[in-house]
Motif scaffolding. Structure first.
Motif, short mmCIF file in Angstrom:
data_model
loop_
_atom_site.label_atom_id
_atom_site.label_comp_id
_atom_site.label_asym_id
_atom_site.label_seq_id
_atom_site.Cartn_x
_atom_site.Cartn_y
_atom_site.Cartn_z
N THR A 1 2.43 -17.80 11.26
CA THR A 1 2.68 -18.64 10.10
C THR A 1 1.66 -18.28 9.02
N VAL A 2 2.17 -18.09 7.81
CA VAL A 2 1.36 -17.68 6.67
C VAL A 2 1.40 -18.81 5.65
N ASN A 3 0.26 -19.44 5.42
CA ASN A 3 0.16 -20.56 4.49
C ASN A 3 -0.84 -20.18 3.40
N ALA A 4 -0.32 -19.72 2.28
CA ALA A 4 -1.16 -19.28 1.17
C ALA A 4 -1.34 -20.42 0.18
N GLY A 5 -2.57 -20.92 0.07
CA GLY A 5 -2.88 -21.95 -0.90
C GLY A 5 -3.23 -21.36 -2.25
N SER A 6 -3.69 -22.19 -3.16
CA SER A 6 -4.02 -21.71 -4.49
C SER A 6 -5.23 -20.78 -4.47
N SER A 7 -6.07 -20.87 -3.43
CA SER A 7 -7.23 -19.98 -3.35
C SER A 7 -7.50 -19.49 -1.93
N SER A 8 -6.85 -20.07 -0.94
CA SER A 8 -7.16 -19.75 0.45
C SER A 8 -5.93 -19.21 1.18
N LEU A 9 -6.16 -18.74 2.40
CA LEU A 9 -5.08 -18.25 3.24
C LEU A 9 -5.32 -18.74 4.66
N LYS A 10 -4.28 -19.36 5.25
CA LYS A 10 -4.38 -19.83 6.63
C LYS A 10 -3.34 -19.10 7.47
N LEU A 11 -3.81 -18.42 8.50
CA LEU A 11 -2.94 -17.69 9.41
C LEU A 11 -3.01 -18.34 10.78
N ASP B 1 -8.74 -18.21 9.09
CA ASP B 1 -8.74 -18.72 7.72
C ASP B 1 -9.52 -17.80 6.81
N VAL B 2 -8.98 -17.58 5.61
CA VAL B 2 -9.68 -16.83 4.57
C VAL B 2 -9.92 -17.80 3.41
N PRO B 3 -11.14 -18.36 3.29
CA PRO B 3 -11.39 -19.39 2.27
C PRO B 3 -11.16 -18.91 0.84
N ARG B 4 -11.49 -17.67 0.57
CA ARG B 4 -11.30 -17.10 -0.77
C ARG B 4 -10.42 -15.87 -0.66
N TRP B 5 -9.13 -16.09 -0.86
CA TRP B 5 -8.15 -15.01 -0.72
C TRP B 5 -7.58 -14.65 -2.08
N HIS B 6 -7.53 -13.36 -2.38
CA HIS B 6 -7.06 -12.90 -3.70
C HIS B 6 -5.79 -12.08 -3.60
N GLY B 7 -5.06 -12.23 -2.51
CA GLY B 7 -3.78 -11.54 -2.38
C GLY B 7 -3.83 -10.23 -1.63
N GLU B 8 -5.01 -9.83 -1.16
CA GLU B 8 -5.11 -8.55 -0.47
C GLU B 8 -4.40 -8.63 0.89
N PRO B 9 -3.75 -7.54 1.32
CA PRO B 9 -2.94 -7.59 2.55
C PRO B 9 -3.75 -7.46 3.85
N GLU B 10 -5.02 -7.04 3.75
CA GLU B 10 -5.77 -6.71 4.96
C GLU B 10 -5.84 -7.84 5.99
N GLY C 1 1.74 -13.07 -0.19
CA GLY C 1 1.77 -13.01 1.26
C GLY C 1 3.07 -12.43 1.79
N ILE C 2 4.18 -12.81 1.17
CA ILE C 2 5.49 -12.30 1.60
C ILE C 2 5.56 -10.79 1.41
N ARG C 3 5.15 -10.33 0.24
CA ARG C 3 5.23 -8.89 -0.05
C ARG C 3 4.31 -8.09 0.85
N ALA C 4 3.11 -8.63 1.09
CA ALA C 4 2.18 -7.93 1.97
C ALA C 4 2.77 -7.80 3.38
N ALA C 5 3.31 -8.90 3.91
CA ALA C 5 3.86 -8.88 5.26
C ALA C 5 5.07 -7.94 5.35
N ARG C 6 5.90 -7.92 4.33
CA ARG C 6 7.07 -7.03 4.36
C ARG C 6 6.66 -5.57 4.28
N ASP C 7 5.52 -5.29 3.62
CA ASP C 7 5.05 -3.91 3.51
C ASP C 7 4.51 -3.39 4.84
#
Length: 359
Positions: free
Chosen positions: A5-15, A28-37, A93-99
């Motif tokens: 499950t990928v939950n992308a907030g306004s600044s964070s990412l919860k996997l 959890d990534v507290p400060r996520w900027h859209g990177e796919p890593e 998050g969707i585009r990163a996962a599909r890539d």
């Protein structure tokens, strides 16, 4: 089925990785900027069989959990301006996962789907009919994944006493949902997540005439108005600093008058909207608190319960003060049960992903 499950907030990412409803791994990534890593590394380690993405706005096109393809991604992207703080992050998050996992089935789980049962009278704005039809103007509602889980789990904690449930998702963004017989019949957020309650940095509902006056008579630009309503209002705007309710309460205890007013405005808006939701479903059997504030701020829970005391809501002071996760906090004499539910959007996303892929 093992679901990421990928939950992308306004600044964070919860996997989260779930096997059915059981949590297997979390990151959890507290400060996520859209990177796919982070997503790539998590999937490489755990090899999920499917990926479920939380998406805030589904509009009229995506009305339930939907397998993702190019067309669906385009439909979601077209809604970005209606939920700019969250929609673009979900799409990253969707585009990163599909890539990096093109052969792993992915599903969009939209917050707005929970509110698709709103009666026409509750979802329709009193605007010209041609406007509503041309631009799909209506109340969509948000936080649906959280509300859906909280209502079911809350009923379990209360011994299935949940015929008429007021679900209170309270956090940096907050909304209420009136749920009768398992169906949402009203909610506080509307066409966008800006309507309704006073929030951390969002104003909630404001007289539209006041906004027009600012635009036409005081030279405020549309962009300045948008930014102010979303990022510089709410608790932050009133208290003159942080929009975090914990900071506001600390300042209030230090006799900061701005913080005192900010808390009172926030609490009054919560009570006023709660009353409207309860009236819309014809009474109240169960009060559910969830979200960061709902789970961790016993003062606010007690204040709302006091305001609704005439309906038979009463919390036990000791239970309320000690509770931060799933528990019944009602007093023994309460006619209406009150419970706290840990927010588990991951469970709801996993469930919806499995349903969409097995359909």
């Amino acid at each position: 089925m093992r679901v990421l499950t990928v939950n992308a907030g306004s600044s964070s990412l919860k996997l989260r990785l779930l096997d059915d409803d059981e949590l297997v791994a979390a990151h959890d990534v507290p400060r996520w900027h859209g990177e796919p890593e982070p997503l790539r590394e998590f999937q490489a380690e755990h090899a999920a069989e499917a990926i479920g993405h939380r998406v805030v706005h589904g509009g009229r096109a995506v009305r339930g959990p939907t397998p993702l393809d190019d067309r669906v991604v385009e439909q979601l992207a077209a809604l970005t301006e209606l939920a700019p703080l969250h929609q673009s992050r979900a799409l990253q998050g969707i585009r990163a996962a599909r890539d990096f996992a093109p052969d792993t089935p992915s599903v969009a789980c939209v917050d707005t789907a929970f509110h698709r049962t709103l009666p026409e009278a509750a979802r329709t704005y009193a605007l010209p009919k041609e406007w509503n039809e041309r631009w799909s103007l209506r109340r969509y509602g948000f936080h649906g994944l959280s509300h859906g889980y909280a209502v079911r789990r809350g009923a379990e904690l209360a011994g299935n006493a949940g015929g008429r449930v007021l679900s209170c998702h309270l956090g940096a963004g907050s909304s209420l949902a009136a749920v009768r017989g398992g169906r949402c019949v009203d909610t506080t957020m509307g066409f966008t997540p800006e309507e309704g309650l006073v929030m951390a940095t969002r104003s909630g509902s404001v007289d539209p005439g006041l906004l027009c006056w600012l635009l036409t008579s005081r030279g405020v630009s549309p962009e300045e108005l948008r930014t102010t309503l979303q990022e510089r209002s709410g608790l932050a705007g009133l208290a003159g600093g942080s929009g975090d309710l914990r900071d506001v309460l600390t300042a209030r205890e230090d006799c900061d008058l701005d913080a005192e007013l900010a808390y009172d405005v926030h609490a009054h808006a919560l009570l006023r909207h709660a009353g409207a939701m309860i009236a819309a479903m014809g009474g109240l059997d169960l009060l559910v608190f969830t979200g960061g504030i709902g789970e961790h701020q016993p003062r606010l829970r007690a204040d709302l319960a006091d305001g609704l005391g005439f309906l038979g809501v009463e919390v036990d002071p000791e239970r309320n003060a000690a509770t931060t996760s799933d528990a019944d906090i009602s007093s023994r004499t309460a006619r209406v049960r009150a419970v706290v539910v840990e927010s588990r959007e991951d469970v709801e996303i996993s469930r919806q992903t499995r349903e969409a892929l097995s359909a």
